[in-house]
Design an enzyme around this catalytic site. Structure first.
Site, PDB file in Angstrom:
ATOM      1  N   TYR A   1       0.846  -1.218   0.000  1.00 27.06           N
ATOM      2  CA  TYR A   1       0.000   0.000   0.000  1.00 27.06           C
ATOM      3  C   TYR A   1       0.873   1.257   0.000  1.00 27.06           C
ATOM      4  CZ  TYR A   1      -3.473  -3.400   1.717  1.00 27.06           C
ATOM      5  OH  TYR A   1      -4.301  -4.486   1.880  1.00 27.06           O
TER       6      TYR A   1
ATOM      7  N   LEU B   1      -7.858   7.074   2.597  1.00 25.62           N
ATOM      8  CA  LEU B   1      -8.689   7.980   3.397  1.00 25.62           C
ATOM      9  C   LEU B   1      -8.925   7.513   4.833  1.00 25.62           C
ATOM     10  CD1 LEU B   1     -10.592  10.389   3.773  1.00 25.62           C
ATOM     11  CD2 LEU B   1     -12.342   9.185   2.458  1.00 25.62           C
TER      12      LEU B   1
ATOM     13  N   ASP C   1      -7.642   5.039   6.427  1.00 18.08           N
ATOM     14  CA  ASP C   1      -6.377   4.694   7.094  1.00 18.08           C
ATOM     15  C   ASP C   1      -5.794   5.934   7.765  1.00 18.08           C
ATOM     16  OD1 ASP C   1      -6.773   2.803   4.776  1.00 18.08           O
ATOM     17  OD2 ASP C   1      -5.064   1.820   5.723  1.00 18.08           O
TER      18      ASP C   1
ATOM     19  N   ASP D   1     -13.324  -4.571   1.618  1.00 18.60           N
ATOM     20  CA  ASP D   1     -13.386  -4.873   0.181  1.00 18.60           C
ATOM     21  C   ASP D   1     -14.185  -6.113  -0.245  1.00 18.60           C
ATOM     22  OD1 ASP D   1     -11.562  -2.926   0.726  1.00 18.60           O
ATOM     23  OD2 ASP D   1     -10.040  -3.634  -0.654  1.00 18.60           O
TER      24      ASP D   1
ATOM     25  N   GLU E   1      -1.785  -6.757   9.414  1.00 17.24           N
ATOM     26  CA  GLU E   1      -2.954  -6.116   8.801  1.00 17.24           C
ATOM     27  C   GLU E   1      -4.236  -6.725   9.381  1.00 17.24           C
ATOM     28  OE1 GLU E   1      -2.951  -6.741   4.593  1.00 17.24           O
ATOM     29  OE2 GLU E   1      -4.469  -5.216   4.185  1.00 17.24           O
TER      30      GLU E   1
HETATM   31  C1  GLC Z   1      -7.435  -2.587   1.856  1.00 18.72           C
HETATM   32  C2  GLC Z   1      -8.536  -2.480   2.913  1.00 18.72           C
HETATM   33  C3  GLC Z   1      -8.965  -1.037   3.040  1.00 18.72           C
HETATM   34  C4  GLC Z   1      -7.755  -0.162   3.344  1.00 18.72           C
HETATM   35  C5  GLC Z   1      -6.654  -0.374   2.296  1.00 18.72           C
HETATM   36  C6  GLC Z   1      -5.363   0.315   2.668  1.00 18.72           C
HETATM   37  O1  GLC Z   1      -7.910  -2.256   0.620  1.00 18.72           O
HETATM   38  O2  GLC Z   1      -9.607  -3.295   2.575  1.00 18.72           O
HETATM   39  O3  GLC Z   1      -9.929  -0.895   4.048  1.00 18.72           O
HETATM   40  O4  GLC Z   1      -8.126   1.162   3.384  1.00 18.72           O
HETATM   41  O5  GLC Z   1      -6.374  -1.741   2.182  1.00 18.72           O
HETATM   42  O6  GLC Z   1      -4.929  -0.124   3.911  1.00 18.72           O
END
Ligand code: GLC
Length: 464
Positions: free
Chosen positions: A51, A56, A58, A194, A437
């Site tokens: 990531y 948002l 997060d 998701d 996570e």
């Molecule tokens: C995944 C999670 C989402 C989060 C993103 C970044 O897509 O499902 O909720 O914002 O990762 O951590």
């Protein structure tokens, strides 16, 4: 980093009995070091590699953790979200990092599938996604505000208030076109959960586009699997399936083709769901907005205030008296989507339900066959046909959801439940040996990526 964490967190667990206040500080220090590693100056990425951008909700959770030791940096985390705000008020779910890098510092290929510039509403100087995420920002603003003395709190609220008003106005204008009170989501990623069961059940049973059904029946979807970048970081069986991922990308591509023009999108939208988690957070956010407005003597625009007034009443329609549970709802048909998920606990956080209903919900948590395994709260109940203890939002326990539920339990006076959930959440991080996570709800093992920012940030908040 992982080995380091493994070792150090184990030490924490062992020293726990002997000296809990120093082991608490130890865990806080470790959490801060995770946040520092993921800090990009004015914003924090959720995790290295997997990531590399700013998300948002997060950043909202992250700022709540940071506020305990660096209030100015916490404010900056929120302000950096506002640079992504669209002129129509939308806060996008991702602000792209122009210079994403992996853990070793190598430049990552910046695949910009969103091309937000296609919309006349997108901001000039940053590229963003074209969808939103749960409206956690008002909560983050208030939490930061609570740590500030009055004159600073006032200027903090004044600084962000217009952006919050614009965001909530956009949510009502665009996502509640019939003015019924609930807001719809049009992409699974907007829920933040998701591949959550109710959405995925809908997808698999009657929403899969013909070409994806074809790939599924011929097995050709496996080719797509070869190009997935997420499975380079996390085992395939801990992520969404190829079919779910393909569907999510194809919906996003369609939005792009429509240049993010909502009227065109909604015309043939695959998903239009009034999501339970999203609307629960929205109710709470509306209340926070009222608090902020009152404290700086601002008047919420009458149209917005009227819309806000409808939401709590409309929310009650999500309760199913037969199952004694709240569910998400189809926007068009108003059919409740009765595939259960961790969202069932979110009405506690919303805070608008009666004490009696809250008690009904707490019983779900007490039920060891549903939401009460060794390391609660699972993202899908144990009796769900979709339950899988390691697959993303279809079973694992997530720290942000626990944090929201703990807050809700406290507000309804279930202090013992709140304390127990707080303790098991902290214990889970120690058992797993890292700020993962997500976590296996049956044995507490870590899953997904390690050194995950909101896991670290919210542990800091729980311990503070
Ligand atoms: C995944 C999670 C989402 C989060 C993103 C970044 O897509 O499902 O909720 O914002 O990762 O951590």
């Amino acid at each position: 980093m992982k080995d380091d964490n493994d070792r150090r967190i184990k030490v924490t667990a062992e020293t726990d009995a002997a000296n809990s206040s120093s082991s608490k500080q130890y865990l806080i220090d470790l959490a801060q070091s995770v946040l520092k590693t993921n800090d990009k100056g004015s914003f924090t990425i959720p995790a290295q590699g997997l990531y590399p951008h700013q998300w948002l909700w997060d950043s909202c959770f992250i700022s709540i953790g940071i506020s305990h030791y660096d209030i100015e940096r916490a404010k900056l985390e929120i302000l950096s979200l506002l640079r992504g705000q669209w002129t129509n008020g939308m806060l996008p779910h991702v602000i792209l990092n122009p210079n994403p890098r992996d853990e070793q510092g190598h430049k990552l290929r910046n695949i910009n599938m969103w091309q937000s510039w296609r919309s006349p509403n997108s901001p000039e100087d940053v590229t963003t996604s074209g969808i939103t995420q749960p409206p956690m920002i008002a909560e983050a603003v208030i939490r930061i505000g609570q740590l500030l003395k009055w004159p600073e709190r006032r200027s903090w609220y004044k600084m962000v208030y217009p952006a919050l008003i614009n965001y909530h106005q956009w949510l009502y204008n665009e996502r509640d076109p019939h003015k019924e009170g609930l807001v719809m989501q049009i992409h699974p990623w907007e829920t933040g959960l998701d591949n959550t069961p109710p959405w995925m059940y809908e997808l698999h049973t009657h929403l899969l586009p013909g070409w994806i059904r074809f790939l599924k029946s011929t097995g050709l979807h496996r080719i797509f699997g070869l190009f997935r970048s997420d499975t380079r970081y996390v085992p395939r069986e801990q992520r969404e399936t190829n079919i779910e991922e393909l569907a999510s990308y194809s919906i996003a591509r369609r939005f792009r083709r429509k240049n993010y023009d909502f009227d065109k999108i909604i015309d043939h939208s695959l998903f239009a769901i009034e999501d339970l988690t999203f609307n629960s957070i929205f109710i709470r956010a509306n209340n926070h907005l009222r608090t902020i407005a009152n404290s700086i003597r601002e008047k919420i625009p009458p149209e917005l205030s009227e819309a806000m007034g409808k939401t709590e009443k409309a929310y009650d329609q999500l309760f199913d008296p037969y199952a004694s549970e709240y569910f998400s709802r189809d926007f068009v048909t108003h059919r409740l989507l009765k595939e259960s998920s961790v969202a069932a606990l979110m009405p506690l956080y919303a805070g608008s339900i009666s004490q009696e209903r809250a008690e009904t919900i707490v019983r779900l948590l007490e039920n060891e066959h549903r939401f009460g395994p060794a390391y609660p709260v699972p993202s899908a109940p144990l009796d769900s046909p979709l339950f899988n203890p390691k697959r993303y939002w279809q079973g694992p326990t997530w720290i942000n959801m626990n944090w929201l539920i703990i807050d809700g339990l406290r507000r309804y006076g279930f202090n013992d439940h709140a304390e127990a959930l707080k303790d098991s959440t902290i214990e889970m991080v120690e058992t797993a040996g890292g700020f993962f996570e997500y976590f296996d709800p049956l044995n507490g093992e870590g899953a997904g990526t390690d050194n995950f920012s909101w896991s670290a940030a919210l542990i800091i908040d729980l311990l503070s």
